[in-house]
Design a protein around this motif. Structure first.
Motif, mmCIF file in Angstrom:
data_model
loop_
_atom_site.group_PDB
_atom_site.id
_atom_site.type_symbol
_atom_site.label_atom_id
_atom_site.label_comp_id
_atom_site.label_asym_id
_atom_site.label_seq_id
_atom_site.Cartn_x
_atom_site.Cartn_y
_atom_site.Cartn_z
ATOM 1 N N GLU A 80 0.831 -1.210 0.000
ATOM 2 C CA GLU A 80 0.000 0.000 0.000
ATOM 3 C C GLU A 80 0.859 1.251 0.000
ATOM 4 O O GLU A 80 0.420 2.315 -0.413
ATOM 5 C CB GLU A 80 -0.905 0.009 1.237
ATOM 6 N N TYR A 81 2.084 1.115 0.490
ATOM 7 C CA TYR A 81 3.001 2.254 0.545
ATOM 8 C C TYR A 81 4.423 1.732 0.472
ATOM 9 O O TYR A 81 4.762 0.735 1.123
ATOM 10 C CB TYR A 81 2.798 3.042 1.852
ATOM 11 N N VAL A 82 5.236 2.384 -0.336
ATOM 12 C CA VAL A 82 6.671 2.087 -0.390
ATOM 13 C C VAL A 82 7.412 3.392 -0.149
ATOM 14 O O VAL A 82 7.241 4.364 -0.898
ATOM 15 C CB VAL A 82 7.078 1.494 -1.751
ATOM 16 N N GLY A 83 8.203 3.431 0.911
ATOM 17 C CA GLY A 83 8.964 4.626 1.245
ATOM 18 C C GLY A 83 10.458 4.378 1.149
ATOM 19 O O GLY A 83 10.915 3.392 0.565
ATOM 20 N N VAL A 84 11.213 5.281 1.741
ATOM 21 C CA VAL A 84 12.675 5.200 1.697
ATOM 22 C C VAL A 84 13.184 4.118 2.647
ATOM 23 O O VAL A 84 14.081 3.346 2.305
ATOM 24 C CB VAL A 84 13.294 6.571 2.054
ATOM 25 N N THR A 85 12.589 4.051 3.840
ATOM 26 C CA THR A 85 13.045 3.071 4.841
ATOM 27 C C THR A 85 11.897 2.229 5.391
ATOM 28 O O THR A 85 12.075 1.509 6.376
ATOM 29 C CB THR A 85 13.739 3.784 6.023
ATOM 30 N N SER A 86 10.718 2.309 4.778
ATOM 31 C CA SER A 86 9.588 1.513 5.271
ATOM 32 C C SER A 86 8.667 1.112 4.129
ATOM 33 O O SER A 86 8.635 1.756 3.074
ATOM 34 C CB SER A 86 8.796 2.285 6.332
ATOM 35 N N VAL A 87 7.924 0.023 4.375
ATOM 36 C CA VAL A 87 6.951 -0.509 3.411
ATOM 37 C C VAL A 87 5.716 -0.935 4.194
ATOM 38 O O VAL A 87 5.839 -1.549 5.265
ATOM 39 C CB VAL A 87 7.547 -1.717 2.649
ATOM 40 N N ASN A 88 4.533 -0.607 3.682
ATOM 41 C CA ASN A 88 3.277 -1.082 4.266
ATOM 42 C C ASN A 88 2.683 -2.164 3.373
ATOM 43 O O ASN A 88 2.378 -1.904 2.203
ATOM 44 C CB ASN A 88 2.266 0.059 4.416
ATOM 45 N N LEU A 89 2.527 -3.369 3.926
ATOM 46 C CA LEU A 89 1.963 -4.501 3.189
ATOM 47 C C LEU A 89 0.546 -4.791 3.672
ATOM 48 O O LEU A 89 0.242 -4.636 4.861
ATOM 49 C CB LEU A 89 2.816 -5.753 3.395
ATOM 50 N N THR A 90 -0.302 -5.235 2.745
ATOM 51 C CA THR A 90 -1.641 -5.724 3.106
ATOM 52 C C THR A 90 -1.899 -7.026 2.354
ATOM 53 O O THR A 90 -1.281 -7.295 1.320
ATOM 54 C CB THR A 90 -2.753 -4.713 2.746
ATOM 55 N N TRP A 91 -2.830 -7.826 2.894
ATOM 56 C CA TRP A 91 -3.223 -9.073 2.249
ATOM 57 C C TRP A 91 -4.607 -9.463 2.765
ATOM 58 O O TRP A 91 -5.149 -8.806 3.673
ATOM 59 C CB TRP A 91 -2.204 -10.186 2.534
ATOM 60 N N THR A 92 -5.177 -10.493 2.174
ATOM 61 C CA THR A 92 -6.472 -10.997 2.642
ATOM 62 C C THR A 92 -6.351 -12.496 2.918
ATOM 63 O O THR A 92 -5.401 -13.154 2.478
ATOM 64 C CB THR A 92 -7.586 -10.753 1.601
ATOM 65 N N VAL A 93 -7.326 -13.015 3.670
ATOM 66 C CA VAL A 93 -7.424 -14.460 3.927
ATOM 67 C C VAL A 93 -8.898 -14.844 3.837
ATOM 68 O O VAL A 93 -9.775 -14.054 4.187
ATOM 69 C CB VAL A 93 -6.868 -14.847 5.318
ATOM 70 N N SER A 94 -9.146 -16.067 3.359
ATOM 71 C CA SER A 94 -10.536 -16.501 3.189
ATOM 72 C C SER A 94 -10.889 -17.697 4.068
ATOM 73 O O SER A 94 -12.019 -18.171 4.038
ATOM 74 C CB SER A 94 -10.792 -16.852 1.715
ATOM 75 N N ASP A 95 -9.928 -18.185 4.865
ATOM 76 C CA ASP A 95 -10.202 -19.351 5.715
ATOM 77 C C ASP A 95 -11.237 -19.009 6.788
ATOM 78 O O ASP A 95 -11.215 -17.910 7.363
ATOM 79 C CB ASP A 95 -8.926 -19.826 6.414
ATOM 80 N N ALA A 96 -12.094 -19.973 7.091
ATOM 81 C CA ALA A 96 -13.102 -19.782 8.147
ATOM 82 C C ALA A 96 -12.448 -19.527 9.500
ATOM 83 O O ALA A 96 -12.980 -18.782 10.332
ATOM 84 C CB ALA A 96 -14.009 -21.010 8.221
ATOM 85 N N ALA A 97 -11.270 -20.126 9.724
ATOM 86 C CA ALA A 97 -10.596 -20.003 11.024
ATOM 87 C C ALA A 97 -9.658 -18.804 11.100
ATOM 88 O O ALA A 97 -8.899 -18.668 12.068
ATOM 89 C CB ALA A 97 -9.806 -21.284 11.305
ATOM 90 N N SER A 98 -9.718 -17.912 10.110
ATOM 91 C CA SER A 98 -8.695 -16.869 10.016
ATOM 92 C C SER A 98 -8.727 -15.862 11.163
ATOM 93 O O SER A 98 -7.733 -15.167 11.402
ATOM 94 C CB SER A 98 -8.812 -16.134 8.678
#
Length: 269
Positions: free
Chosen positions: A13-31
């Protein structure tokens, strides 16, 4: 515990000079009970970051460097992991430092800058050259560039971006505003030479010449004085009869006060 499914839709979602913001999804019922291990790999170093959400901010990264981020879903026993899903990203280079002009000419400018990033040996640089409505881009593989084919007496905004080794990820641009020098005047001549005055005329063909003024240096053996004209002619008075004078005319860009090279004529009253 069965293995969690691999995470889905992993992205930055964001890429900076010294940091990165990652996102993801999950579809498992137990998530709802999952945590996530994020493996951060860069050439020689590997570290792990944990998250209890489907996102993570990864900090303390090296500017302009390639990282492989791999996300594993972890079941409620804190041991059973799903298959990892990876994304390769470059952090942004730092902005360049100490951008300056080593030379400013009539149709060219030499720029230099420095970089302090550890990864800077792999950088290239994009130089954006803006003049009013015209924009062009140049590339340099070193921390200097000669920019040619500029318009005399004109304002330019030069912006330098460091580019990482993927040839895509750019740092924040750093800008410098400069005026090119006016061209030397042409066809300088005396229309009239009198006992104590001289009328000079000249020609100026620069596109930007509507905004120019002219400095006229009047020199004899014992004295120097300067006159100014807003047109391509001047009447110089209060001269000494029978005396040699050197008249030198400089075009001056009005806003920047940048002067072109002087053109001289030697005359006797």
């Amino acid at each position: 515990f069965t293995e969690p499914s691999p995470v889905l839709d992993l992205k930055a979602e964001y890429v900076g000079v010294t940091s990165v913001n990652l996102t993801w999804t999950v579809s498992d019922a137990a998530s709802d009970s999952y945590t996530y291990r994020i493996e951060v790999a860069n050439g020689t170093s590997v570290r792990n970051v944990m998250s209890s959400f489907t996102r993570a901010e990864i900090t303390e990264l090296i500017p302009g460097t390639m990282y492989n981020f791999t996300v594993f879903a972890v079941a409620n026993d804190s041991e059973t992991e799903g298959e990892g899903v990876s994304i390769i990203l470059y952090t942004k280079p730092s902005p360049v430092l100490d951008l300056k002009a080593e030379y400013v000419g009539v149709t060219s400018v030499n720029l230099t800058w420095t970089v302090s990033d550890a990864a800077s040996n792999s950088y290239t640089y994009r130089i954006e050259v803006v003049n009013g409505t015209s924009v062009r881009n140049l590339t340099s593989s070193v921390n200097k560039i000669e920019i040619t084919e500029l318009i005399p007496g004109t304002m330019y905004n030069f912006t330098v971006f460091a580019v990482a080794n993927d040839s895509e990820t750019e740092g924040e641009g750093v800008s410098i505003i400069l005026y090119t020098k006016p061209s030397p005047v042409l066809d300088l001549k005396a229309e009239y030479v009198g006992t104590d005055k001289v009328n000079l005329t000249w020609v100026m063909n620069d596109t930007a010449s509507d905004s120019y003024t002219y400095r006229i240096e009047v020199m004899n053996i014992t004295s120097i004085r300067n006159l100014t004209s807003s047109v391509t002619r001047v009447e110089i008075t209060e001269l000494i009869p029978g005396t040699m004078y050197i008249f030198t005319v400089f075009a001056v860009a009005s806003v920047s006060q940048m002067e072109g090279e002087g053109v001289s004529r030697i005359l006797y009253t």
